[in-house]
Design an enzyme around this catalytic site. Structure first.
Site, PDB file in Angstrom:
ATOM      1  N   ASP A 186       0.836  -1.166   0.058  1.00  0.00           N
ATOM      2  CA  ASP A 186      -0.163  -0.022   0.004  1.00  0.00           C
ATOM      3  C   ASP A 186       0.633   1.219  -0.056  1.00  0.00           C
ATOM      4  O   ASP A 186       0.624   2.154  -0.866  1.00  0.00           O
ATOM      5  CB  ASP A 186      -0.876   0.116   1.384  1.00  0.00           C
ATOM      6  N   ASP A 238       6.714   4.285   3.676  1.00  0.00           N
ATOM      7  CA  ASP A 238       6.766   5.285   4.541  1.00  0.00           C
ATOM      8  C   ASP A 238       8.099   5.531   4.970  1.00  0.00           C
ATOM      9  O   ASP A 238       9.180   5.959   3.938  1.00  0.00           O
ATOM     10  CB  ASP A 238       6.153   5.305   5.842  1.00  0.00           C
ATOM     11  N   ASP A 256      -5.199   2.187   7.360  1.00  0.00           N
ATOM     12  CA  ASP A 256      -6.022   2.467   8.319  1.00  0.00           C
ATOM     13  C   ASP A 256      -5.495   3.461   9.476  1.00  0.00           C
ATOM     14  O   ASP A 256      -4.196   3.600   9.656  1.00  0.00           O
ATOM     15  CB  ASP A 256      -6.244   1.325   9.169  1.00  0.00           C
TER      16      ASP A 256
HETATM   17  P1  IMP Z   1       7.346   1.794   6.872  1.00  0.00           P
HETATM   18  O1  IMP Z   1       7.967   0.678   7.542  1.00  0.00           O
HETATM   19  O2  IMP Z   1       7.427   2.902   7.597  1.00  0.00           O
HETATM   20  O3  IMP Z   1       7.762   1.889   5.469  1.00  0.00           O
HETATM   21  O4  IMP Z   1       5.945   1.442   6.877  1.00  0.00           O
HETATM   22  C1  IMP Z   1       5.035   0.768   6.145  1.00  0.00           C
HETATM   23  C2  IMP Z   1       3.639   0.482   6.787  1.00  0.00           C
HETATM   24  O5  IMP Z   1       3.458   1.289   7.767  1.00  0.00           O
HETATM   25  C3  IMP Z   1       2.854   0.430   5.647  1.00  0.00           C
HETATM   26  O6  IMP Z   1       2.890  -0.758   4.767  1.00  0.00           O
HETATM   27  C4  IMP Z   1       1.448   0.870   6.358  1.00  0.00           C
HETATM   28  O7  IMP Z   1       0.995  -0.280   6.864  1.00  0.00           O
HETATM   29  C5  IMP Z   1       2.161   1.587   7.378  1.00  0.00           C
HETATM   30  N1  IMP Z   1       1.819   3.231   7.038  1.00  0.00           N
HETATM   31  C6  IMP Z   1       2.802   4.046   6.896  1.00  0.00           C
HETATM   32  N2  IMP Z   1       2.409   5.328   6.591  1.00  0.00           N
HETATM   33  C7  IMP Z   1       0.917   5.297   6.743  1.00  0.00           C
HETATM   34  C8  IMP Z   1      -0.107   5.999   6.743  1.00  0.00           C
HETATM   35  O8  IMP Z   1       0.231   7.398   6.313  1.00  0.00           O
HETATM   36  N3  IMP Z   1      -1.309   5.720   6.930  1.00  0.00           N
HETATM   37  C9  IMP Z   1      -1.539   4.368   7.348  1.00  0.00           C
HETATM   38  N4  IMP Z   1      -0.617   3.486   7.609  1.00  0.00           N
HETATM   39  C10 IMP Z   1       0.829   3.875   7.001  1.00  0.00           C
HETATM   40 MG    MG Z   2       1.250  -2.281   4.784  1.00  0.00          MG
END
Ligand code: IMP
Ligand code: MG
Length: 179
Positions: free
Chosen positions: A98, A101, A157
Site C-alpha cells: 500500500d 513510509d 487504516d
Molecule cells: P514503513 O516501514 O515505515 O515503510 O511503514 C510501512 C507500513 O506502515 C505500511 O505498509 C503501512 O501499513 C503503514 N503506514 C505508513 N504510513 C502510513 C500512513 O500514512 N497511514 C496508514 N498506514 C501507514
Molecule cells: Mg502495509
C-alpha cells in the site's frame, strides 16, 4: 464525515494509475508465472484491484507482519504474524504494498523473501512518502509520491478504521490528538 482534511488521491486517480502499472507488469512478466505477495491488511485493496488487471493465471499469497501498533509512527521492529503458504523456489515474486513510509518494512521483507530462493523479487507500491529515500528500497512500480502526512483509505487504516474508503485522504490530526 469531517475526519479528513483533504482527499489526495481520488478513486479515479487510483484506477487510472493501476491501469498503467498493470500494462507494464503484464509486459515485464509475459510468459512467466507471477506470484503477487500482499502484505496484510493494508495491501488488500491495491492487491484486489491490481490482481484483477493481471492474466487469470496470476497467483496471490499473503503475509502479515507488524511494524506499526495502532499509532502513526513506525516502530522499526518487524515480526511475522502470518507467513506465506507458497514455496518461493524458482518463482517470480512481486510484493504488492500500500505505502512506503520509512521503507523499513519493505527492506526487511525484501531480504526475507530473497533468502527463500525466488527467481526474482520486485516491489509494487501504490504510495510513497518522502522519508522512503532514507532506506535504499528498489521499487519497480510506484503509483504516487505523496507528502509526509498520515493518510487513510484504500486499505490504509488508523486504529483499524477507514480502510474501506475508495480514496486516499489525509487524516485530520484532531482524530489522533493526545495519542
Ligand atoms: P514503513 O516501514 O515505515 O515503510 O511503514 C510501512 C507500513 O506502515 C505500511 O505498509 C503501512 O501499513 C503503514 N503506514 C505508513 N504510513 C502510513 C500512513 O500514512 N497511514 C496508514 N498506514 C501507514
Ligand atoms: Mg502495509
Amino acid at each position: 464525515m469531517n475526519d479528513f482534511t483533504k482527499i489526495i488521491v481520488s478513486e479515479n486517480d487510483i484506477g487510472r494509475k493501476l491501469d498503467e502499472i498493470a500494462v507494464r507488469i503484464r509486459e515485464d512478466y509475459e510468459g512467466k508465472d507471477l506470484l503477487l505477495i500482499g502484505v496484510l491488511k493494508g495491501a488488500v485493496m491495491v492487491m484486489a484491484d491490481l490482481a484483477r488487471r493481471m492474466p487469470p493465471t496470476v497467483q496471490m499469497d499473503w503475509m502479515a507482519i507488524s511494524s506499526y501498533g495502532s499509532g502513526t509512527k513506525s516502530s522499526g521492529v518487524v515480526r511475522i504474524l502470518k507467513d506465506l503458504d507458497a514455496d518461493l523456489t524458482g518463482k517470480h515474486v512481486l510484493i504488492v504494498e500500500d505505502i512506503i513510509d520509512s521503507g523499513l518494512t519493505l527492506s526487511w521483507l525484501l531480504g526475507n523473501l530473497r533468502s527463500r530462493g525466488a527467481e526474482s523479487v520486485e516491489i509494487a507500491a501504490l504510495l510513497r512518502k518522502p522519508d522512503a529515500v532514507q532506506v535504499e528500497v528498489p521499487v519497480k512500480y510506484i503509483g504516487f509520491d505523496i507528502p509526509n502526512e498520515f493518510v487513510v483509505g484504500y486499505g490504509l487504516d488508523y486504529a483499524e478504521k477507514y480502510r474501506t474508503l475508495p480514496f486516499v485522504a489525509i487524516l485530520d490530526p484532531k482524530v489522533y490528538a493526545g495519542e
